[in-house]
Design a protein around this motif. Structure first.
Motif, PDB file in Angstrom:
ATOM      1  N   TRP A  53      48.227  54.801  41.440  1.00 43.28           N
ATOM      2  CA  TRP A  53      47.914  53.658  42.296  1.00 43.28           C
ATOM      3  C   TRP A  53      48.100  52.543  41.235  1.00 43.28           C
ATOM      4  N   LEU A  54      48.806  51.442  41.777  1.00 45.18           N
ATOM      5  CA  LEU A  54      48.666  49.820  41.170  1.00 45.18           C
ATOM      6  C   LEU A  54      47.370  49.266  41.874  1.00 45.18           C
ATOM      7  N   LEU A  55      46.441  48.690  41.032  1.00 46.41           N
ATOM      8  CA  LEU A  55      45.228  47.980  41.489  1.00 46.41           C
ATOM      9  C   LEU A  55      45.486  46.656  40.909  1.00 46.41           C
ATOM     10  N   THR A  56      45.146  45.734  41.621  1.00 46.10           N
ATOM     11  CA  THR A  56      44.962  44.456  41.099  1.00 46.10           C
ATOM     12  C   THR A  56      43.488  43.902  40.922  1.00 46.10           C
ATOM     13  N   GLU A  57      43.225  43.227  39.887  1.00 47.80           N
ATOM     14  CA  GLU A  57      41.744  42.957  39.599  1.00 47.80           C
ATOM     15  C   GLU A  57      41.783  41.432  39.176  1.00 47.80           C
ATOM     16  N   PRO A  58      40.691  40.728  39.755  1.00 45.79           N
ATOM     17  CA  PRO A  58      40.672  39.223  39.409  1.00 45.79           C
ATOM     18  C   PRO A  58      39.882  39.254  37.812  1.00 45.79           C
ATOM     19  N   ARG A  59      40.509  38.112  37.155  1.00 42.32           N
ATOM     20  CA  ARG A  59      39.979  37.955  35.826  1.00 42.32           C
ATOM     21  C   ARG A  59      39.653  36.564  35.640  1.00 42.32           C
ATOM     22  N   ASP A  60      39.057  36.430  34.436  1.00 45.87           N
ATOM     23  CA  ASP A  60      38.643  35.208  34.035  1.00 45.87           C
ATOM     24  C   ASP A  60      38.183  34.200  34.881  1.00 45.87           C
ATOM     25  N   ARG A  61      36.871  34.495  35.600  1.00 44.06           N
ATOM     26  CA  ARG A  61      36.277  33.680  36.501  1.00 44.06           C
ATOM     27  C   ARG A  61      35.529  32.401  35.903  1.00 44.06           C
ATOM     28  N   ASP A  62      35.913  31.483  36.572  1.00 41.66           N
ATOM     29  CA  ASP A  62      35.036  30.113  35.903  1.00 41.66           C
ATOM     30  C   ASP A  62      33.534  30.261  36.635  1.00 41.66           C
ATOM     31  N   ASN A  63      32.721  29.227  36.394  1.00 38.28           N
ATOM     32  CA  ASN A  63      31.462  29.338  36.919  1.00 38.28           C
ATOM     33  C   ASN A  63      31.305  29.137  38.361  1.00 38.28           C
ATOM     34  N   THR A  64      32.129  28.784  39.129  1.00 37.55           N
ATOM     35  CA  THR A  64      32.524  29.034  40.650  1.00 37.55           C
ATOM     36  C   THR A  64      32.703  30.108  41.129  1.00 37.55           C
ATOM     37  N   GLY A  65      33.226  31.118  40.277  1.00 38.28           N
ATOM     38  CA  GLY A  65      33.669  32.430  40.643  1.00 38.28           C
ATOM     39  C   GLY A  65      35.316  32.560  40.926  1.00 38.28           C
ATOM     40  N   TRP A  66      36.195  31.331  40.620  1.00 35.69           N
ATOM     41  CA  TRP A  66      37.285  31.110  40.945  1.00 35.69           C
ATOM     42  C   TRP A  66      38.258  32.012  39.656  1.00 35.69           C
ATOM     43  N   SER A  67      38.978  32.837  40.037  1.00 32.48           N
ATOM     44  CA  SER A  67      39.793  33.501  38.993  1.00 32.48           C
ATOM     45  C   SER A  67      40.843  32.815  38.548  1.00 32.48           C
ATOM     46  N   GLN A  68      41.212  32.928  37.169  1.00 32.39           N
ATOM     47  CA  GLN A  68      42.046  31.982  36.686  1.00 32.39           C
ATOM     48  C   GLN A  68      43.434  33.140  36.389  1.00 32.39           C
ATOM     49  N   SER A  69      43.069  34.493  36.558  1.00 30.19           N
ATOM     50  CA  SER A  69      44.354  35.211  36.296  1.00 30.19           C
ATOM     51  C   SER A  69      43.954  36.665  37.083  1.00 30.19           C
ATOM     52  N   HIS A  70      44.942  37.564  36.925  1.00 32.22           N
ATOM     53  CA  HIS A  70      44.711  38.872  37.588  1.00 32.22           C
ATOM     54  C   HIS A  70      45.398  39.937  36.986  1.00 32.22           C
ATOM     55  N   ALA A  71      44.790  40.968  36.742  1.00 30.51           N
ATOM     56  CA  ALA A  71      45.654  42.351  36.248  1.00 30.51           C
ATOM     57  C   ALA A  71      46.236  43.133  37.185  1.00 30.51           C
ATOM     58  N   ILE A  72      47.360  43.618  36.921  1.00 32.90           N
ATOM     59  CA  ILE A  72      47.796  44.826  37.553  1.00 32.90           C
ATOM     60  C   ILE A  72      47.593  45.973  36.760  1.00 32.90           C
ATOM     61  N   VAL A  73      46.801  47.033  37.452  1.00 34.10           N
ATOM     62  CA  VAL A  73      46.259  48.010  36.545  1.00 34.10           C
ATOM     63  C   VAL A  73      46.835  49.315  37.227  1.00 34.10           C
ATOM     64  N   TRP A  74      47.605  50.009  36.232  1.00 29.39           N
ATOM     65  CA  TRP A  74      48.232  51.554  36.563  1.00 29.39           C
ATOM     66  C   TRP A  74      47.263  52.445  36.352  1.00 29.39           C
ATOM     67  N   VAL A  75      46.928  53.329  37.406  1.00 28.57           N
ATOM     68  CA  VAL A  75      46.108  54.193  37.311  1.00 28.57           C
ATOM     69  C   VAL A  75      46.799  55.570  37.823  1.00 28.57           C
ATOM     70  N   ASP A  76      46.637  56.600  36.881  1.00 27.92           N
ATOM     71  CA  ASP A  76      47.411  57.964  37.414  1.00 27.92           C
ATOM     72  C   ASP A  76      46.409  58.771  38.439  1.00 27.92           C
ATOM     73  N   ALA A  77      46.969  59.806  38.802  1.00 32.03           N
ATOM     74  CA  ALA A  77      46.605  60.632  39.669  1.00 32.03           C
ATOM     75  C   ALA A  77      45.189  61.250  39.484  1.00 32.03           C
ATOM     76  N   THR A  78      44.728  61.276  38.171  1.00 37.10           N
ATOM     77  CA  THR A  78      43.273  61.750  37.912  1.00 37.10           C
ATOM     78  C   THR A  78      42.398  60.522  37.891  1.00 37.10           C
ATOM     79  N   GLY A  79      42.939  59.311  38.072  1.00 35.45           N
ATOM     80  CA  GLY A  79      41.940  58.184  38.037  1.00 35.45           C
ATOM     81  C   GLY A  79      42.045  57.483  36.681  1.00 35.45           C
ATOM     82  N   GLU A  80      42.619  57.989  35.558  1.00 32.48           N
ATOM     83  CA  GLU A  80      42.950  57.325  34.259  1.00 32.48           C
ATOM     84  C   GLU A  80      43.831  56.099  34.218  1.00 32.48           C
ATOM     85  N   ILE A  81      42.936  55.108  33.728  1.00 33.43           N
ATOM     86  CA  ILE A  81      43.714  53.791  33.520  1.00 33.43           C
ATOM     87  C   ILE A  81      44.910  54.092  32.474  1.00 33.43           C
TER      88      ILE A  81
END
Length: 310
Positions: free
Chosen positions: A97-125
């Motif tokens: 799976w490709l997962l996307t995750e918000p990163r670098d949130r400011d004090n209002t919760g607004w994300s400044q970047s996103h990670a694209i995370v590659w996870v294999d069939a076993t769940g390992e990143i």
């Protein structure tokens, strides 16, 4: 004139809330039950019992959900796998799976970047890639034949970044496509050679067909040329290999050839059973080769129905 007939009412589906689609089915999750409807309108239910979780994707017998503690991968008949990624989108690629995750949130919760995370069939990143996108609300579609996907990162008034993502071994190759278009993904053709691009709400006039993997535009259709005053909306996709369905905003579904030629509104035979002059069509989702789901909204209520092209 192209016509379509009403096939089924999809009870339990709010077409405006949390819909997950794939080529031959449409899915919804209410915190306990995963409901799936196929192209004939037949419904299947599965008990997931994940209160507070959001359904991100379904592929074969696997559902991916996200909550405040991470991402849950639930395979039918197997113990669920929990991954420490607070994903806001998931796309099946190869055996993982490709997962996307918000990163670098400011004090209002607004994300400044996103990670694209590659996870294999076993769940390992296995790998991740960071994109500088601000307050994005991503979604994506997997390529039908390659270990690749298109991921879009809409940023409100700042437009959209469209990323072509390839899994190469344990690495991610990420390329921005259609940077001048503010593209919205409408899905891949069945053979993966082209993809549909819907217009961003700020300029809703033109839908496109682009080639994969270059992103070169090879066909266009203009809502203005079809006398559609409000342009095209944000949903639509391929109906098999030879046709696409679009949505004329608050008007109705539009059928076109896969090169966007011959575009015309679809007459919905039986629409007057569920809609009046105060209702409008808010969503369209292709399901299979000749069927599609529409959401008919009246005030705060939405009725989801399945239609088949005559």
């Amino acid at each position: 004139m192209v016509t379509a007939t009403l096939i089924a009412y999809l009870d339990g589906l709010d077409a405006n809330e949390g819909v997950v689609t794939c080529r031959d089915a449409i899915h919804a999750f209410d915190g306990r039950i995963l409901r799936t409807w196929d192209a004939a309108g037949a419904a299947d239910v599965r008990d997931l019992d994940a209160p507070g979780a959001t359904l991100l994707a379904v592929h074969a017998d696997t559902a991916v959900l996200s909550d405040d503690t991470g991402t849950l991968i639930d395979r039918g008949g197997a113990e669920p796998t929990r991954i420490p990624v607070r994903a806001d989108a998931a796309v099946p690629v190869a055996d993982g799976w490709l997962l996307t995750e918000p990163r670098d949130r400011d004090n209002t919760g607004w994300s400044q970047s996103h990670a694209i995370v590659w996870v294999d069939a076993t769940g390992e990143i296995r790998s991740e890639h960071i994109l500088e996108v601000f307050g994005a609300r991503p979604s994506g579609v997997s390529h039908p034949t390659e270990p690749a996907a298109l991921l879009e990162f809409p940023m409100g008034q700042d437009g959209t970044l469209l990323a072509a993502v390839r899994v190469v071994g344990d690495e991610l190759e990420v390329t921005e496509l259609l940077g001048a278009e503010d593209p919205v993904i409408g899905g891949f053709s069945p053979d993966g050679s082209t993809f549909l691009v819907l217009p961003y709400p700020s300029d809703p006039d033109v839908a496109l067909i682009a080639s994969w993997p270059s992103g070169d535009v090879i066909a266009r259709v203009s809502a203005t040329d079809l006398d559609l005053e409000r342009g095209f909306d944000l949903t639509g996709g391929y109906l098999g290999a030879d046709r696409v369905v679009l949505l004329a905003t608050e008007t109705g579904p539009v059928l076109a050839a896969s090169d966007l030629s011959g575009a015309a509104l679809i007459e919905l035979i039986g629409l007057d059973e569920i809609a009046d002059e105060d209702s409008w069509i808010s969503q369209v989702f292709p399901v299979g080769n000749d069927s599609f789901v529409i959401g008919v909204t009246d005030g705060g209520d939405t009725i989801a129905t399945l239609w088949r092209i005559s």
